[in-house]
Design an enzyme around this catalytic site. Structure first.
Site, PDB file in Angstrom:
ATOM      1  N   SER A  69      -2.527   6.081  -1.716  1.00  0.00           N
ATOM      2  CA  SER A  69      -2.206   5.497  -0.421  1.00  0.00           C
ATOM      3  C   SER A  69      -3.448   5.345   0.455  1.00  0.00           C
ATOM      4  O   SER A  69      -4.364   6.181   0.408  1.00  0.00           O
ATOM      5  CB  SER A  69      -1.191   6.367   0.321  1.00  0.00           C
ATOM      6  OG  SER A  69       0.047   6.418  -0.329  1.00  0.00           O
ATOM      7  N   ILE A  70      -3.460   4.300   1.255  1.00  0.00           N
ATOM      8  CA  ILE A  70      -4.520   4.134   2.242  1.00  0.00           C
ATOM      9  C   ILE A  70      -4.601   5.365   3.132  1.00  0.00           C
ATOM     10  O   ILE A  70      -5.685   5.878   3.428  1.00  0.00           O
ATOM     11  CB  ILE A  70      -4.268   2.868   3.081  1.00  0.00           C
ATOM     12  CG1 ILE A  70      -4.559   1.612   2.259  1.00  0.00           C
ATOM     13  CG2 ILE A  70      -5.104   2.885   4.355  1.00  0.00           C
ATOM     14  CD1 ILE A  70      -4.159   0.322   2.947  1.00  0.00           C
ATOM     15  N   VAL A 107      11.269   5.830  10.611  1.00  0.00           N
ATOM     16  CA  VAL A 107      11.266   5.059  11.858  1.00  0.00           C
ATOM     17  C   VAL A 107      12.568   4.323  12.114  1.00  0.00           C
ATOM     18  O   VAL A 107      12.776   3.804  13.205  1.00  0.00           O
ATOM     19  CB  VAL A 107      10.074   4.067  11.909  1.00  0.00           C
ATOM     20  CG1 VAL A 107       8.771   4.828  11.958  1.00  0.00           C
ATOM     21  CG2 VAL A 107      10.114   3.088  10.750  1.00  0.00           C
ATOM     22  N   TYR A 160       3.787 -13.356   0.291  1.00  0.00           N
ATOM     23  CA  TYR A 160       3.696 -12.403   1.401  1.00  0.00           C
ATOM     24  C   TYR A 160       4.758 -12.679   2.461  1.00  0.00           C
ATOM     25  O   TYR A 160       5.070 -11.829   3.277  1.00  0.00           O
ATOM     26  CB  TYR A 160       2.296 -12.447   2.002  1.00  0.00           C
ATOM     27  CG  TYR A 160       1.900 -11.189   2.743  1.00  0.00           C
ATOM     28  CD1 TYR A 160       1.917  -9.953   2.102  1.00  0.00           C
ATOM     29  CD2 TYR A 160       1.498 -11.240   4.073  1.00  0.00           C
ATOM     30  CE1 TYR A 160       1.543  -8.796   2.779  1.00  0.00           C
ATOM     31  CE2 TYR A 160       1.118 -10.090   4.752  1.00  0.00           C
ATOM     32  CZ  TYR A 160       1.142  -8.875   4.102  1.00  0.00           C
ATOM     33  OH  TYR A 160       0.777  -7.727   4.772  1.00  0.00           O
ATOM     34  N   LYS A 213       2.714  -9.008  10.448  1.00  0.00           N
ATOM     35  CA  LYS A 213       1.338  -8.584  10.677  1.00  0.00           C
ATOM     36  C   LYS A 213       0.693  -9.359  11.823  1.00  0.00           C
ATOM     37  O   LYS A 213      -0.129  -8.812  12.572  1.00  0.00           O
ATOM     38  CB  LYS A 213       0.512  -8.745   9.403  1.00  0.00           C
ATOM     39  CG  LYS A 213       0.929  -7.815   8.268  1.00  0.00           C
ATOM     40  CD  LYS A 213       0.804  -6.347   8.631  1.00  0.00           C
ATOM     41  CE  LYS A 213       1.019  -5.451   7.422  1.00  0.00           C
ATOM     42  NZ  LYS A 213       0.989  -4.013   7.757  1.00  0.00           N
ATOM     43  N   THR A 237      -1.761  -0.175  -3.976  1.00  0.00           N
ATOM     44  CA  THR A 237      -0.996   0.935  -3.428  1.00  0.00           C
ATOM     45  C   THR A 237       0.456   0.741  -3.823  1.00  0.00           C
ATOM     46  O   THR A 237       0.832  -0.275  -4.412  1.00  0.00           O
ATOM     47  CB  THR A 237      -1.093   0.965  -1.893  1.00  0.00           C
ATOM     48  OG1 THR A 237      -0.529  -0.251  -1.365  1.00  0.00           O
ATOM     49  CG2 THR A 237      -2.543   1.080  -1.436  1.00  0.00           C
ATOM     50  N   ALA A 289       2.925   0.141  -1.855  1.00  0.00           N
ATOM     51  CA  ALA A 289       3.434  -1.007  -1.117  1.00  0.00           C
ATOM     52  C   ALA A 289       2.971  -2.321  -1.757  1.00  0.00           C
ATOM     53  O   ALA A 289       3.745  -3.270  -1.885  1.00  0.00           O
ATOM     54  CB  ALA A 289       2.978  -0.941   0.338  1.00  0.00           C
TER      55      ALA A 289
END
Length: 259
Positions: free
Chosen positions: A22-23, A68, A160, A167, A198, A200
């Protein structure tokens, strides 16, 4: 003489760690190496199992549930940070989600529910995080917020889909919140990494091709790593980055100037 990136005495919240690749794992490593006390979150019990080795390896003591889509979990995270540390110096937002059909399908075909979910998790969660962090930042005398974006915010990236819209909104939120929170010495920035594999990213069709193109076309002809992103993040949240706010900072071996 102290090092340029010095996070000693600072407390930071890092979201989005899913596994070693992961980042946010690279971010946590860099911040801890620079001296920060790090608080991390996990989405559910399934993800907790994957991050336990990272928690043990990095010696992280504070690990809290944060989903979240469940506001009470965010309330609880910040209540626990306040009770234990009494302040917060920086917070890293690294989370995004869209239904597969909305990610790979045409934007014009996105369902209202799918659009709302993607925008809520990927964009508005950053706004909510900022709102919850604000009073703890004030206790610290200021703070730094970082979110993770992608080039698909301004360029059309195949497969995307609706995430490109999310984004773009995320970057706009970064600018507006930088303006609004600046008087309280709270900085807000976005980091835009190049493609790297990753969990994601594995959900994006044709992602291997994006990575190959990044190597071929970027000026430095290489991929970035979570460690590269971690290094920039640690700089931005440190006092060395005290006059940087409202920006989108690329870590992509220069690919953004070519794409």
């Amino acid at each position: 003489m102290q090092p340029i990136i010095n996070l000693a005495g600072k407390v930071g919240l890092i979201t989005g760690i899913a596994n070693e690749k992961s980042i946010s794992t690279g971010v946590a490593e860099a911040c801890i190496e620079a001296g920060a006390k790090v608080v991390i979150t996990y989405q559910n019990d399934k993800t907790l199992a994957f991050i336990e080795p990272i928690v043990a390896r990095l010696g992280i003591e504070d690990v809290y549930l944060l989903d979240v889509t469940k506001p009470e979990t965010m309330d609880d995270v910040f209540a626990q940070i306040d009770a234990k540390h009494g302040k917060l110096d920086f917070a890293i937002h690294s989370m995004a989600f869209a239904k597969r059909d909305d990610l790979h399908g045409r934007v014009v075909d996105t369902s209202p529910d799918g659009f709302a979910l993607a925008m809520d998790v990927s964009t508005h969660s950053f706004v909510r995080l900022a709102r919850k962090a604000e009073p703890l930042f004030e206790k610290a005398g200021g703070g730094s917020l970082i979110t993770m974006t992608y080039l698909g915010s301004e360029k059309v990236i195949a497969n995307y889909g609706v995430m490109g819209l999310c984004k773009a909104a995320l970057e706009a939120a970064t600018r507006y919140m930088a303006f609004e929170l600046g008087p309280k010495n709270i900085r807000v920035n976005a980091i835009s990494p190049g493609p790297l594999m990753t969990r994601a990213a594995s959900g994006i069709a044709g992602f291997d091709g994006l990575m190959a193109a990044a190597v071929e076309r970027s000026p430095l002809h290489r991929l970035v790593t979570p460690e590269d992103i971690g290094a920039l993040t640690a700089f931005l949240v440190s006092d060395a980055g005290r006059n940087l706010s409202g920006g989108v900072h690329f870590v992509d071996a220069g690919y953004n100037i070519i794409a």
